[in-house]
Design an enzyme around this catalytic site. Structure first.
Site, PDB file in Angstrom:
ATOM      1  N   GLY A 197     -12.420   5.668   1.895  1.00 36.38           N
ATOM      2  CA  GLY A 197     -11.502   4.593   1.582  1.00 36.38           C
ATOM      3  C   GLY A 197     -10.548   4.594   2.752  1.00 36.38           C
ATOM      4  N   CYS A 198      -9.606   3.702   2.784  1.00 36.17           N
ATOM      5  CA  CYS A 198      -8.696   3.671   3.911  1.00 36.17           C
ATOM      6  C   CYS A 198      -7.727   4.850   3.836  1.00 36.17           C
ATOM      7  CB  CYS A 198      -7.940   2.365   3.931  1.00 36.17           C
ATOM      8  SG  CYS A 198      -7.083   2.064   5.471  1.00 36.17           S
ATOM      9  N   GLN A 199      -7.304   5.204   2.651  1.00 29.19           N
ATOM     10  CA  GLN A 199      -6.204   6.166   2.534  1.00 29.19           C
ATOM     11  C   GLN A 199      -6.532   7.442   1.785  1.00 29.19           C
ATOM     12  OE1 GLN A 199      -2.502   4.493   1.408  1.00 29.19           O
ATOM     13  NE2 GLN A 199      -2.738   2.749   2.748  1.00 29.19           N
ATOM     14  N   SER A 200      -7.210   7.347   0.643  1.00 30.75           N
ATOM     15  CA  SER A 200      -7.530   8.588  -0.058  1.00 30.75           C
ATOM     16  C   SER A 200      -9.017   8.877   0.104  1.00 30.75           C
ATOM     17  CB  SER A 200      -7.150   8.484  -1.533  1.00 30.75           C
ATOM     18  OG  SER A 200      -7.726   7.339  -2.117  1.00 30.75           O
ATOM     19  N   ALA A 243      -7.071  -0.408  -0.838  1.00 31.25           N
ATOM     20  CA  ALA A 243      -7.606   0.513   0.156  1.00 31.25           C
ATOM     21  C   ALA A 243      -7.882   1.894  -0.422  1.00 31.25           C
ATOM     22  CB  ALA A 243      -6.639   0.605   1.327  1.00 31.25           C
TER      23      ALA A 243
END
Lengths: 412, 141
Positions: free
Chosen positions: B51-54, B119
């Site tokens: 994912g973008c963040q996690s 995200a």
């Protein structure tokens, strides 16, 4: 009755009324917008200009004989003059409209392709937005020039002594931001510009994060290029500005081919138009440019000194309150910083904090803020970033801090 | 053993007990903490759904004719949703996993997490679960 802008008191209630979006509710709560470093909100005065353009004088510029075209051209050129005055450029044609900061950086990096040789050096700072490092890497691949990185310390401040050692007569261009987007650090650009010039190097400053808070005087700075985006200064998205010293803009080749940038065309030879049109190929974002001018005028009507003083007050207030929270770690603790707080709470993931804040109507940014090298430096996956603007209030800071506490309680 | 539909209804009923978002999130965080963790040896880049963040790791294994998922995430809210998805889809026949929909996520008020603009990698995670199911279904045939 005449209005003198510098004596208008900072009336926060009145200012907030200029921004219709601030009345919105998010997930049932009044919006607390603290993602200003990504995009600032737009005042009614600027929205009106956009509506007026499409309602009354939408036309292509610079080539029409009809009245609407002339009206649009005049407004567009007036916007250029607003920007010229604001940044104190010597000539209005040193102001080039772009689609934003990234466009401006690419324009310069691409222009230097023909000016660099193998072994030349390009210096960039460790505080850059990572997407902005890419054009320089591409430039190095094309020319054989070498990219060198000016390091930063634990506070998130550039190490000036390291820069002094790195810069040499091999250095052809120095690129750094005026203010770091991830940490808010204000870089000592004047010292860097002077030092770079003593070695004959050009300096390009990314002013995207500085422009909403600091009025840069390009002549006093003696900077060669300065780039900004309108959407961080109360203007619309998709438009920005490149300031370039006349001598440099004349030296650089055009970036794109198309309408407006040509003087004469035949199949044998094309002569390029004079500045600024040489760099403004095709139909520009006319409405965006005019609205950008209006946005800068709006911010000047409030006054950058007032804005800076008020935002510093918010920054100190918020920093103090956040530091009362156990496990709080703030990244970027330079004495010289804009109203940006990048933080983590021990044991918690920034994404979780951001998600819960959003549920409470509080907009912050989470993640690496496109500054992966900075996150690697601190060995963290990302941070929560709250960035303040002159239309935020202490009450909003309180709600934000309460929100962080609530999120911490839920996640611990 | 309940089928996917029954488990999803069960989850929807559990979430219906809560009045506000805070309670729902607290419950989700609780579920995240109890997630059957992925074996450390499977927490490798190949099992990472970016994912973008996690970060989300998923491992799939066939037990008899059923597919068992284990997973983990570095963010607790993401982990909570992962736990919900695993509860619904793990220990089921691959064919049923391929067929199943995820509408129940809307019904429990977590729709925003499955938006493709979010995200957090969850949309990719569902795709990944289904792709595992397709792969193992082929193997079973």
């Amino acid at each position: 009755m005449s209005l003198t802008t510098e004596h208008i008191a900072f009336d926060i209630e009145k200012i907030r009324k200029d921004f219709p979006i601030l009345k919105r509710k998010i997930n049932g709560y009044p919006l607390v917008y603290l993602d200003n470093a990504a995009t600032s909100q737009t005042p009614q005065q600027v929205i009106d200009v956009i509506v007026d353009y499409y309602s009354n004088y939408n036309a292509n510029i610079h080539r029409g004989v009809h009245s609407l075209s002339q009206e649009a051209t005049e407004k567009y050129e007036n916007a250029r003059i607003s920007l010229q005055k604001h940044f104190n450029a010597e000539k209005s044609y040193e102001i080039i409209f772009t689609s934003g900061t990234t466009h401006g950086i690419n324009l310069i990096a691409s222009g230097f392709t023909s000016l660099l040789q193998e072994g030349d050096e390009i210096l960039v700072s460790a505080l850059e937005h990572h997407s902005n490092i890419v054009p320089w890497q591409m430039l190095c691949e094309k020319t054989g020039a070498v990219l060198k990185v000016i390091p930063m310390n634990e506070e998130g401040t550039l190490i000036y002594s390291a820069f002094e050692e790195m810069v040499s007569d091999k250095t052809k261009i120095v690129f750094l931001n005026h203010v770091s987007n991830a940490l808010g650090t204000i870089n000592p650009i004047k010292d860097i510009i002077d030092k770079a010039h003593s070695h004959g190097a050009a300096v390009l400053i990314d002013g995207a994060q500085a422009a909403p808070h600091i009025k840069a005087d390009v002549q006093a700075l003696d900077v060669d290029f300065y780039v900004v985006s309108a959407h961080k200064m109360c203007g619309p998205t998709g438009v920005g500005m490149l300031y370039g010293k006349e001598e440099w803009l004349k030296k650089l080749p055009p970036y794109q081919g198309g309408g407006e940038m040509i003087a004469t065309v035949s199949f044998e030879k094309t002569t390029y138009a004079d500045l600024p049109h040489k760099f403004e190929a095709g139909t520009p974002n006319i409405c965006g440019g005019i609205a950008f001018g209006a946005a800068v005028d709006y911010m000047n009507s409030i006054g950058f000194e007032n804005i800076a003083a008020y935002e510093q007050e918010l920054l100190e207030y918020a920093t103090g309150k956040l530091l009362e929270i156990e496990g709080m770690k703030i990244y970027g603790t330079s004495k010289e910083k804009t109203a940006v707080i990048s933080f983590n709470i021990e044991g918690l993931h920034p994404y979780d904090i951001g998600t819960l804040l959003d549920k409470m109507g509080i907009a912050v940014r989470t993640g690496h803020h496109c500054a992966q090298p900075i996150m690697d430096f601190y060995k963290i996956p990302g941070t929560v970033r709250a960035s303040f603007s002159f239309y935020n209030t202490k009450e909003e800071v309180d709600r934000f801090v309460e929100g962080v506490k609530k999120a911490k309680m839920m996640l611990s | 053993m309940s089928n996917i539909k029954e488990i999803q209804e069960e989850i929807v009923d559990e979430f219906a007990m809560f009045d506000d978002w805070m309670q729902r999130y607290e419950y989700m965080i609780e579920l995240g903490r109890n997630l059957p963790l992925i074996d450390e040896k499977y927490k490798i880049d190949e099992n990472l759904i970016k994912g973008c963040q996690s970060k989300v790791w998923v491992h799939a294994e066939l037990e008899g004719d059923k597919l068992v998922f284990t997973a983990d995430s570095d963010a607790i809210i993401t982990k909570g949703i992962v736990a919900i998805l695993i509860r619904a889809f793990s220990n089921q026949h691959p064919a049923d996993i391929i067929e199943a929909d995820t509408k129940f996520i809307d019904d429990i008020g977590l729709k925003e997490h499955l938006s493709p603009t979010r995200a957090n990698g969850l949309v990719s995670m569902i795709k990944q679960l289904k792709m595992y199911a397709v792969a193992y279904q082929t193997q079973l045939n």
